[in-house]
Motif scaffolding. Sequence first.
Motif, PDB file in Angstrom:
ATOM      1  N   PHE A 150       0.912  -1.092   0.108  1.00  0.00           N
ATOM      2  CA  PHE A 150      -0.030   0.056  -0.187  1.00  0.00           C
ATOM      3  C   PHE A 150       0.908   1.281   0.202  1.00  0.00           C
ATOM      4  CE2 PHE A 150      -3.275  -3.094   1.610  1.00  0.00           C
ATOM      5  CZ  PHE A 150      -4.309  -2.611   0.489  1.00  0.00           C
ATOM      6  N   PHE A 208       0.361   6.446  -6.969  1.00  0.00           N
ATOM      7  CA  PHE A 208      -1.080   7.123  -7.168  1.00  0.00           C
ATOM      8  C   PHE A 208      -0.782   8.572  -6.976  1.00  0.00           C
ATOM      9  CE2 PHE A 208      -3.565   3.366  -6.408  1.00  0.00           C
ATOM     10  CZ  PHE A 208      -3.818   3.364  -7.657  1.00  0.00           C
ATOM     11  N   SER A 240       3.474   1.585  -1.525  1.00  0.00           N
ATOM     12  CA  SER A 240       4.308   1.629  -2.942  1.00  0.00           C
ATOM     13  C   SER A 240       2.950   2.261  -3.833  1.00  0.00           C
ATOM     14  CB  SER A 240       4.648   0.565  -3.616  1.00  0.00           C
ATOM     15  OG  SER A 240       3.964  -0.653  -3.658  1.00  0.00           O
ATOM     16  N   LEU A 241       1.606   1.853  -3.525  1.00  0.00           N
ATOM     17  CA  LEU A 241       0.441   2.285  -4.463  1.00  0.00           C
ATOM     18  C   LEU A 241       0.308   3.852  -4.068  1.00  0.00           C
ATOM     19  CD1 LEU A 241      -2.403  -0.392  -4.126  1.00  0.00           C
ATOM     20  CD2 LEU A 241      -0.829   0.348  -6.138  1.00  0.00           C
ATOM     21  N   LYS A 242       0.589   4.077  -2.779  1.00  0.00           N
ATOM     22  CA  LYS A 242       0.226   5.477  -2.453  1.00  0.00           C
ATOM     23  C   LYS A 242       1.220   6.396  -3.331  1.00  0.00           C
ATOM     24  CE  LYS A 242       2.725   7.052   1.108  1.00  0.00           C
ATOM     25  NZ  LYS A 242       3.430   7.973   1.300  1.00  0.00           N
TER      26      LYS A 242
END
Length: 135
Positions: free
Chosen positions: A25, A32, A27-29
């Motif tokens: 999460f 995005f 890395s997703l943050k």
Amino acid sequence: MGVSVEKLTGIRMIWLAFAILTAFFESLKDVFSKHRLRKTDEYIVTWVSIVFSALFLILLLLLTKIPLLSFQFWIALLIGDSLNMISFTLYTKAIKASDLLLTVPIVTLTPLFLLVTSPLIVHKYPALPMPLGFL
């Protein structure tokens, strides 16, 4: 001698799932945020992230009993939050200005930085085997 299946699948290994999910999460943050920063100002991206996090944490706070908090707690909270907002704003600016490949690995140096600065600031020294774990 071997590790039993109960230990690998039981509650003792829940930390591994949390560690993997946190890395995923985080890395997703960053991905995005980089995508949103193409069209949006870095200050807006930073503040939206902070506000949504604060709203989520306030909802969680309603589920717990709040202990009596001293004046020193509020001073430490004010100073800590101010520093975190400044650092998160600078981090968002760095993500916008550079590639994720160059920006994000710097964050992984934080434990090493704390290993050096913690003894200087608060006079806390790690146990002998701990610094070897950073290598």
